[in-house]
Design an enzyme around this catalytic site. Sequence first.
Site, short mmCIF file in Angstrom:
data_model
loop_
_atom_site.label_atom_id
_atom_site.label_comp_id
_atom_site.label_asym_id
_atom_site.label_seq_id
_atom_site.Cartn_x
_atom_site.Cartn_y
_atom_site.Cartn_z
N ARG A 20 1.41 -3.80 -3.68
CA ARG A 20 2.51 -3.89 -3.41
C ARG A 20 2.79 -3.90 -1.84
NH1 ARG A 20 5.30 -0.74 -7.47
NH2 ARG A 20 3.17 0.04 -7.78
N ASN A 38 4.47 -3.81 -10.64
CA ASN A 38 3.14 -4.51 -11.44
C ASN A 38 4.10 -4.21 -13.24
OD1 ASN A 38 1.73 -3.66 -9.73
ND2 ASN A 38 1.43 -1.61 -10.02
#
Length: 83
Positions: A20, A38
Amino acid sequence: MKNIRIHVFISGVVQGVFFRQSTKHHAMDFGVNGWIKNLADGRVEGVFEGEESAVQDLVKFVSVGPKHAEVDNVEEVKEDYIG
């Protein structure tokens, strides 16, 4: 320039490998807006908006991911650009 929006679901070894954070940095470099998070099932989900070539470049990045990631699949869903 045409603006687009792509919703992605990325599977593989994509959590706990700075996926990320790396994607966020690339998005900023490419001038792409959106978000990434996530999922409980181990995948990463993201929405990317911006100039078509920049969004496609970011999708190419998440198809490989950062150094320790192992991307198995990227599901892309084209959506209406919101801005």
